[in-house]
Scaffold this motif. Structure first.
Motif, short mmCIF file in Angstrom:
data_model
loop_
_atom_site.label_atom_id
_atom_site.label_comp_id
_atom_site.label_asym_id
_atom_site.label_seq_id
_atom_site.Cartn_x
_atom_site.Cartn_y
_atom_site.Cartn_z
N ASP B 189 0.84 -1.19 0.00
CA ASP B 189 0.00 0.00 0.00
C ASP B 189 0.88 1.24 0.00
N PRO B 190 1.32 1.67 -1.19
CA PRO B 190 2.30 2.76 -1.22
C PRO B 190 1.70 4.08 -0.77
N PRO B 191 2.52 4.96 -0.19
CA PRO B 191 2.03 6.27 0.25
C PRO B 191 1.50 7.07 -0.94
N ARG B 192 0.45 7.84 -0.67
CA ARG B 192 -0.20 8.56 -1.76
C ARG B 192 0.23 10.01 -1.83
N SER B 193 0.93 10.47 -0.81
CA SER B 193 1.33 11.87 -0.81
C SER B 193 2.70 11.98 -0.15
N TYR B 194 3.33 13.15 -0.30
CA TYR B 194 4.61 13.39 0.36
C TYR B 194 4.47 13.20 1.86
N GLU B 195 3.32 13.64 2.38
CA GLU B 195 3.11 13.56 3.83
C GLU B 195 3.14 12.11 4.31
N GLU B 196 2.41 11.25 3.55
CA GLU B 196 2.41 9.83 3.93
C GLU B 196 3.80 9.23 3.74
N LEU B 197 4.54 9.73 2.74
CA LEU B 197 5.88 9.20 2.50
C LEU B 197 6.79 9.46 3.69
N VAL B 198 6.68 10.66 4.28
CA VAL B 198 7.52 11.00 5.43
C VAL B 198 7.29 9.99 6.56
N GLU B 199 6.02 9.65 6.80
CA GLU B 199 5.73 8.66 7.84
C GLU B 199 6.29 7.30 7.45
N TRP B 200 6.16 6.97 6.16
CA TRP B 200 6.59 5.66 5.69
C TRP B 200 8.09 5.45 5.89
N VAL B 201 8.90 6.49 5.55
CA VAL B 201 10.35 6.28 5.66
C VAL B 201 10.77 6.13 7.11
N LYS B 202 10.03 6.78 8.02
CA LYS B 202 10.39 6.61 9.44
C LYS B 202 10.14 5.17 9.86
N ALA B 203 9.08 4.56 9.29
CA ALA B 203 8.80 3.16 9.63
C ALA B 203 9.73 2.21 8.89
N ASN B 204 10.23 2.62 7.74
CA ASN B 204 11.09 1.75 6.92
C ASN B 204 12.38 2.47 6.55
N PRO B 205 13.27 2.69 7.49
CA PRO B 205 14.46 3.50 7.17
C PRO B 205 15.34 2.82 6.14
N GLY B 206 15.86 3.62 5.23
CA GLY B 206 16.81 3.12 4.24
C GLY B 206 16.18 2.46 3.04
N LYS B 207 14.86 2.32 3.04
CA LYS B 207 14.22 1.59 1.94
C LYS B 207 13.72 2.51 0.85
N PHE B 208 13.73 3.81 1.11
CA PHE B 208 13.39 4.77 0.07
C PHE B 208 14.69 5.44 -0.35
N GLY B 209 14.89 5.65 -1.63
CA GLY B 209 16.14 6.26 -2.06
C GLY B 209 15.93 7.28 -3.17
N HIS B 210 16.71 8.35 -3.13
CA HIS B 210 16.74 9.30 -4.24
C HIS B 210 18.16 9.84 -4.32
N ASN B 211 18.45 10.58 -5.38
CA ASN B 211 19.84 10.97 -5.57
C ASN B 211 20.13 12.42 -5.22
N GLY B 212 19.28 13.06 -4.42
CA GLY B 212 19.57 14.45 -4.07
C GLY B 212 19.49 15.33 -5.29
N ILE B 213 20.31 16.37 -5.34
CA ILE B 213 20.23 17.26 -6.49
C ILE B 213 21.46 17.19 -7.37
N LYS B 214 22.41 16.32 -7.02
CA LYS B 214 23.58 16.20 -7.89
C LYS B 214 23.54 14.81 -8.50
N GLY B 215 23.70 14.74 -9.78
CA GLY B 215 23.85 13.41 -10.36
C GLY B 215 22.68 12.93 -11.17
N GLY B 216 21.52 13.56 -11.07
CA GLY B 216 20.41 13.07 -11.88
C GLY B 216 19.17 13.89 -11.64
#
Lengths: 297, 414
Positions: B189-216
């Motif tokens: 059940d993936p998060p539907r908004s940025y807000e839900e995503l913030v809660e999700w990563v706290k429950a699942n640390p390290g499982k969400f990834g992005h590359n910041g603003i350098k590199g892509g």
């Protein structure tokens, strides 16, 4: 050495009264002209442009921005380069000593194989390390299969550790090549003499081989350090936007997203300074003494 | 003896120098009819009918990832050549991201600064940022309204690129969109908004990834979406403007929260870094370009079970534009090229089906032409309605630069 011999040639020609100064000048002109056009001019232009603002006025604003945003990355670049060069130096001295002192078919085999990484471009190394060192990459999966690592908490190597590993993997063979040639110039008689008074292998390396090849080792260190500071592809593909990252990635970031050559040149000038200071340090304390020792023989 | 040797050496040196000297640029006098765009298109029609088979060599230069080069070289150029056998198209590739477009800009500007009457480039494919740079230097030809396919362009970004009015100077070839890829087995059940995503990563640390603003750009897009969310000011930043320096300070709190958010995420090396990590199972979710995602899947580099979703309030996407330089050697053929690539047939069969981009022209003109599986695949996870609601533009250039610097200051620094 080369310029020394052509100066000697010129002098001997002057003495014989033929050709004079013109021939050596013409012979050197293409090489020096190329160096001036492709290295000296861009180098000077880059330093000059780091002091230009986007309007074209002289300013220190670019350096102020570097201090505000990129100081940690500059220090990180310096640390990683020093660490990689140091580790590569130790490994290369050990390997060169082994190749110099041992004999047999295995030595010959190692002597042929160790050179391969030299021919592999950095970008290919970057791609290799990216998949080899990843949390679920080849290394971690291998270690998990033999039970040393839990795949849920794998080795996190896509940071300065993986970067150092990649640099060492690439630079150590290159340094070995140079250091081995230095060791080759040490006559066998010195080693035999040392052995005959009871020197063991580590002492032979540390007390005979290394001091007598100081100049060559210095050259190897400078070349490895310089190329490590300026490498872009390996940090870009391995750590990209992580914090901290190397100053080369920041240079690319400034140019790509902002077209900001002022700050990019400022970062580049800091890289030149890093390289010049270390090069001067090593040259002063090792090469000059090495050359004079050599000439006294 | 030595004097002869000296002379021989000098002569051979000079010979080498002369041989290595750069060739003088040839000025080719071509009698190709280079119609100024001011003249009516009636003359163009005549040229097609009279069809002199004089060989024409066109240069098409493209920024973007290697898929852009593959598209130009392996698909578009040979098909165009099959249609017009006297025209050969050479494809030049400058590289991904704004850096590639920057190179094209520098090339066109260099041609203009050198005062050349005819440049080397006939048609180019560029990112949105390029439009601001090029319009400011007056490098482009106004051509789009003369084309048959102009009537299919309904998207707002066909007329405005990040705040610059470009109407008539550019035609989008495709639209690409950033979305969140996720593994449905691990994230039922993936998060539907940025807000839900913030809660999700706290429950699942390290499982969400992005590359910041350098590199892509996928990470850049994700970070900009975050700022859109925290500020709530998308209209001002991306559509109406104007640039207001005071807005920057309002982002500090939101970006400091992103710094906190980043502690629970993995920072990857770039677009491909995120995709590879998703494929290897190191990450369960991450922002990706929709077209790269599906292309990887087709090439066997991405697990076919992975799915896509969008986050409220929205995530950016961008078109890439065809532009024709003012001093192009073959502007008429360049226009034919653009017309060909923006035709519904090519948009349906190639852009959507093979390359998994959203079409540059309005989707409804393509619907009957693209095969249903291709159309469904593209719009399965993200329907056209979701796309039109949550697909945002990148911000105006000044805001874009300010956001990148603000990220560096408050998320990376401090």
């Amino acid at each position: 050495m080369r310029s020394g011999s052509s100066v000697a040639n010129a002098k001997s020609m002057e003495r014989k009264g033929r050709g004079g100064w013109l021939l050596p000048f013409l012979l050197l002109l293409p090489a020096i002209g190329l160096m001036l056009a492709l290295y000296a001019y861009p180098f000077a232009s880059s330093i000059y442009r780091s002091f230009l603002s986007s309007e074209g006025t002289l300013t220190l604003a670019n350096y102020a921005k570097v201090r505000e945003l990129y100081l940690r990355d500059v220090l990180f670049s310096l640390e990683v380069s020093l660490l990689s060069t140091a580790i590569a130096a130790v490994l290369s001295i050990a390997l060169a000593a082994y190749l110099r002192l041992a004999s047999g078919s295995i030595v010959r085999l190692v002597g042929a194989i160790y050179r391969f990484p030299i021919f592999i471009p950095f970008v290919v190394v970057a791609q290799m390390m990216g998949t080899f060192l990843a949390p679920h990459g080849l290394l971690n999966i291998f270690l998990a299969q033999i039970g040393l690592v839990n795949l849920e908490a794998p080795l996190q190597l896509l940071n300065w550790k993986g970067l150092t590993f990649g640099f060492v993997w690439k630079q150590a063979p290159f340094m070995t090549l140079i250091v081995l040639s230095g060791f080759g110039m040490v006559d066998d008689t010195y080693i035999e003499a040392a052995r005959s008074v009871g020197a063991r292998l580590p002492q032979v390396i540390v007390r005979i081989l290394v001091p007598m090849s100081r100049a060559t080792i210095a050259v190897a260190l400078i070349l490895a350090f310089t190329s490590t500071v300026g490498t872009f592809t390996l940090p870009y593909m391995l750590i990209g936007g992580k914090i901290p990252t190397t100053l080369t990635v920041d240079i690319a970031h400034r140019v790509t997203y902002f077209g900001d050559y002022g700050v990019a040149n400022a970062l580049g000038t800091l890289a030149y300074l890093m390289v010049i200071f270390t090069a001067v340090y090593y040259l002063r304390y090792t090469v000059r003494r090495g050359i004079y020792e050599y000439q006294e023989r | 003896m030595s004097r002869k040797r000296t002379a021989l050496v000098i002569v051979s040196l000079l010979a080498v120098l002369v041989a290595c000297a750069p060739p003088t640029p040839q000025v080719i006098e071509k009698e190709v009819v280079v119609e100024k765009p001011v003249i009516e298109t009636v003359v163009v029609e005549k040229q097609v009918v009279v069809e002199k088979p004089a060989p024409v060599s066109m240069v098409y230069i493209t920024a973007g990832d290697v898929n852009m080069l593959a598209l130009g070289q392996n698909v578009l150029a040979p098909e165009f050549h099959a249609m017009y056998p006297n025209v050969t198209v050479s494809v030049v590739h400058t590289g991904p991201g704004d850096a590639g477009s920057r190179l094209i800009f520098e090339k066109l500007k260099a041609d203009k600064d050198a005062g050349r009457a005819q440049g080397d480039v006939d048609v180019a494919m560029v990112h949105q940022k390029f439009m601001a740079w090029a319009m400011a230097e007056n490098l482009l030809l106004k051509y789009a309204d003369e084309l048959e396919t102009w009537k299919y362009m309904t998207a707002a970004d066909a007329r405005n690129a990040l705040g610059t009015n470009i109407e008539g100077y550019a035609m989008p070839m495709f639209h690409s969109q950033i979305a969140i890829a996720y593994n449905p087995d691990l994230v039922p059940d993936p998060p539907r908004s940025y807000e839900e995503l913030v809660e999700w990563v706290k429950a699942n640390p390290g499982k969400f990834g992005h590359n910041g603003i350098k590199g892509g750009m996928s990470g850049v897009g994700f970070s900009i979406g975050w700022i859109y969310w925290k500020s709530g000011n998308y209209e001002k930043y991306a559509v109406s403007g104007p640039f207001d320096e005071a807005e920057v300070a309002t982002w500090e709190a939101g970006l400091k929260e992103m710094k906190d958010f980043n502690q629970y995420v993995t920072i990857t090396a770039g677009n491909v870094g995120t995709l590879d990590a998703l494929n290897r199972g190191e990450l369960w979710m991450g922002p990706v370009w929709v077209d790269m995602f599906y292309t990887f899947m087709l090439e066997g580099k991405m697990d076919p079970k992975m799915r896509l979703t969008m986050l409220e309030p929205g995530m950016p996407g961008q078109p890439m534009y065809f532009v024709i330089p003012k001093n192009a050697r073959n502007p008429e053929w360049a226009k034919k090229w653009v017309e060909y690539v923006t035709s519904p047939e090519v948009q349906g069969k190639i852009i959507i089906e093979r390359y998994n981009w959203y079409p540059g022209i309005d989707g409804k003109f393509v619907e009957g032409i693209a095969p249903p599986e291709a159309f469904d695949r593209l719009y399965k996870d993200i329907s056209p309605e979701v796309l039109s609601t949550y697909g945002k533009s990148f911000p105006l250039i000044e805001y874009n630069d300010a956001m990148l610097e603000a990220y560096e200051k408050w998320v990376i620094g401090g």
